[in-house]
Design an enzyme around this catalytic site. Structure first.
Site, PDB file in Angstrom:
ATOM      1  N   HIS A 188      -3.800  -4.837  -0.078  1.00 38.29           N
ATOM      2  CA  HIS A 188      -3.347  -5.384   1.196  1.00 38.29           C
ATOM      3  C   HIS A 188      -3.423  -6.901   1.158  1.00 38.29           C
ATOM      4  O   HIS A 188      -4.489  -7.468   1.409  1.00 38.29           O
ATOM      5  CB  HIS A 188      -4.217  -4.858   2.340  1.00 38.29           C
ATOM      6  N   CYS A 241       0.837  -1.208   0.000  1.00 43.18           N
ATOM      7  CA  CYS A 241       0.000   0.000   0.000  1.00 43.18           C
ATOM      8  C   CYS A 241       0.866   1.250   0.000  1.00 43.18           C
ATOM      9  O   CYS A 241       1.624   1.458  -0.945  1.00 43.18           O
ATOM     10  CB  CYS A 241      -0.997  -0.049   1.151  1.00 43.18           C
ATOM     11  N   GLU A 301      -2.448  -8.979   3.222  1.00 39.99           N
ATOM     12  CA  GLU A 301      -2.759  -9.534   4.548  1.00 39.99           C
ATOM     13  C   GLU A 301      -4.239  -9.433   4.877  1.00 39.99           C
ATOM     14  O   GLU A 301      -4.702  -9.976   5.879  1.00 39.99           O
ATOM     15  CB  GLU A 301      -1.915  -8.836   5.640  1.00 39.99           C
TER      16      GLU A 301
END
Lengths: 212, 299
Positions: A191, A81, A193
């Site tokens: 993202h 990001c 994650e």
């Protein structure tokens, strides 16, 4: 067990990145120490927030040169990001701010809703599509064209060289670069994650890059 | 791509649903709902502390922590978030975003400070709107107990200007009724603000979700009952804490029981089924990658 240094420079919720790395079997070391960074096997530069504040913090912590040195060493470096945006030469956010200059190009703001018809920030799952490059041997190995990752951002990168563009994503009527890569340096606008199993796969690929 | 966000109202250790005359009906444990929704394709999850205003604080840290370990999609937490410290605590516990209502209206600076400290994408402003006259809506705070005299649309614009990354808009009149969203309200907000707008409160069937997107112009839709009641049979009945009003679970009421006044108007469904229908109606939603792999090529 591999140790991944996750750079802590005062921005963003790092816990999810730590959790994802741990879930995939590696050790995650949160650090703002230049020496720990330079000694790392691989580094993740996360980040949410403003480009200018991020660079200010990195400078303040003495992490700018170590990051550049780490990138030059050939060891795997992943920007997520805002972290990815910091790899560029500069951003127009709040003036013109220099970045780390690891990948040629700049950072621009997404068109506002009134002009583009789509909301800003871009929040949600979007397709990750191929660019000119093959995904084999990259961090996107095993992903299908059109797989979704979770995005949250108001700015996007414009790399100068097409060769640095690994994937693109469409938002509204615009298609922009969503994954950059030059040798050992990779950036993901989304993202991973927060992108379910597909995202974990991307991180797993990063963790599996052979140690230099 | 439109996001479908299951909402879990939490009281103590349980997922609950506020039902007239029953108080909070216990539906089960969050640590069983969360991974199920994650696996079934939830795009995000929203946890609301159902009684935070009673205790004057948000009490979900442990529950958030457990959820964050199980799911790898964004988690938003709301209910009783009153200060920068509360935001920080929620994010530290594992939340990705916080939803704020009452505290933002009484102290709009909280939005600016929250956005500055944590990033605008962490700050979701939740607006509960009550229809007061033709086309006009007023904001409610304190879990729907206090009228504020503040116009909901004006407040939405102000919140976005102050730094909110998203707006959740709930019609207090429609919430819990299962008769759909207030499409006029949703559309007013979505067309007026430049940030994503999430419609919440009132979905009774897939058609309501469809309308929230196609007519209400919502960028995301929050659902609760239509998924929770569809999940009950699949989950072990014994999997809830004895705390709270557990009569409903103990009675083992069949899923399609229309005489249950708490569920009147609710057509239970599952996430995959809901998304499949939305896709059929031309709405762009993220669907299971498994179905894509059949035709997709591996680069």
């Amino acid at each position: 067990m591999k140790t991944v240094v996750i750079v802590d420079y005062g921005l963003g919720n790092l816990a999810s990145v730590v959790r994802a790395v741990q879930r995939l079997g590696s050790r995650a070391l949160l650090s703002s120490d230049p020496l720990e960074l330079l000694n790392a096997d691989r580094v993740i530069l996360p980040g949410v927030g403003a480009f200018a504040i991020a660079m200010k913090n990195l400078n303040h912590l003495g992490l700018v040169e170590p990051l550049k040195e780490f990138a030059a060493s050939g060891r795997p470096l992943l920007g997520v990001c805002l972290g990815m945006q910091l790899f560029m030469d500069e951003s127009v956010e709040g003036g013109a701010h220099p970045g780390l200059g690891l990948i040629n190009g700049r950072v621009e703001r997404l068109q506002e809703f009134r002009e583009s018809g789509v909301k800003v920030p871009h929040i949600g799952w979007s397709n990750v599509d191929a660019a000119q490059r093959d995904w084999n041997g990259s961090i996107l190995r095993g992903m299908n064209i059109g797989d979704h990752l979770y995005f949250v951002h108001s700015y996007y990168v414009i790399p100068e060289q097409d060769a640095d563009i690994l994937a693109t994503t469409r938002y509204g009527n615009n298609r922009y670069c969503s994954v950059i890569n030059r040798k050992n340096v990779t950036g993901c606008q989304a993202h991973p994650e927060k992108s379910g199993e597909v995202g974990l796969g991307l991180i797993r690929n990063f963790l599996n890059i052979p140690t230099v | 791509m439109i996001r479908i966000i299951p909402r879990l109202d939490i009281k103590g250790p349980n997922v609950v649903k506020g039902v007239n005359l029953e108080g909070f009906r216990v539906l089960g444990r969050p640590e069983l709902f969360a991974p199920k929704y994650y696996e079934n394709g939830a795009d995000e999850l929203l946890y609301m502390d159902a009684v935070a205003s009673l205790y004057k604080r948000n009490n979900l840290s442990e529950i958030i922590g457990r959820a964050a370990e199980q799911i790898y999609i964004p988690l938003t937490v709301g209910g009783g978030i009153r200060s920068i410290d509360d935001i920080r605590a929620a994010l530290r516990a594992g939340a990705d975003k916080v939803a704020i209502n009452t505290a933002a209206i009484s102290n709009p600076r909280l939005i600016e400070e929250g956005a500055y400290n944590f990033g605008a994408q962490c700050i979701v402003i939740s607006i509960e709107a009550k229809r007061v006259s033709d086309g006009c809506y007023e904001c409610l705070t304190d879990a729907g107990r206090e009228l504020t005299g503040k116009d909901a649309i004006v407040w939405a614009e102000e919140a976005a200007r102050l730094g909110a990354g998203e707006i959740i808009i709930t019609s207090v009149d429609n919430e819990g009724t299962g008769r759909g969203f207030d499409l006029h309200l949703t559309r007013l907000v979505s067309e007026r603000v430049g940030v994503p707008v999430i419609a919440a409160g009132g979905a009774g069937c897939a058609e309501h979700v469809r309308d929230a997107v196609l007519i209400g112009k919502a960028d995301a839709v929050c659902v609760a009952s239509i998924l929770h009641y569809g999940s009950l049979e699949a989950m072990a009945v014994a999997a809830y804490s004895e705390e709270g009003n557990t009569d409903f679970l103990k009675k083992k009421v069949p899923v399609t029981n229309r005489s249950d006044h708490g569920r009147r108007g609710i057509q239970p469904t599952s996430l995959p089924e809901l998304k499949r229908q939305l896709a059929e109606w031309g709405i762009n939603v993220r669907q299971s990658n498994r179905s894509k792999n059949e035709n997709g090529s591996n680069c």
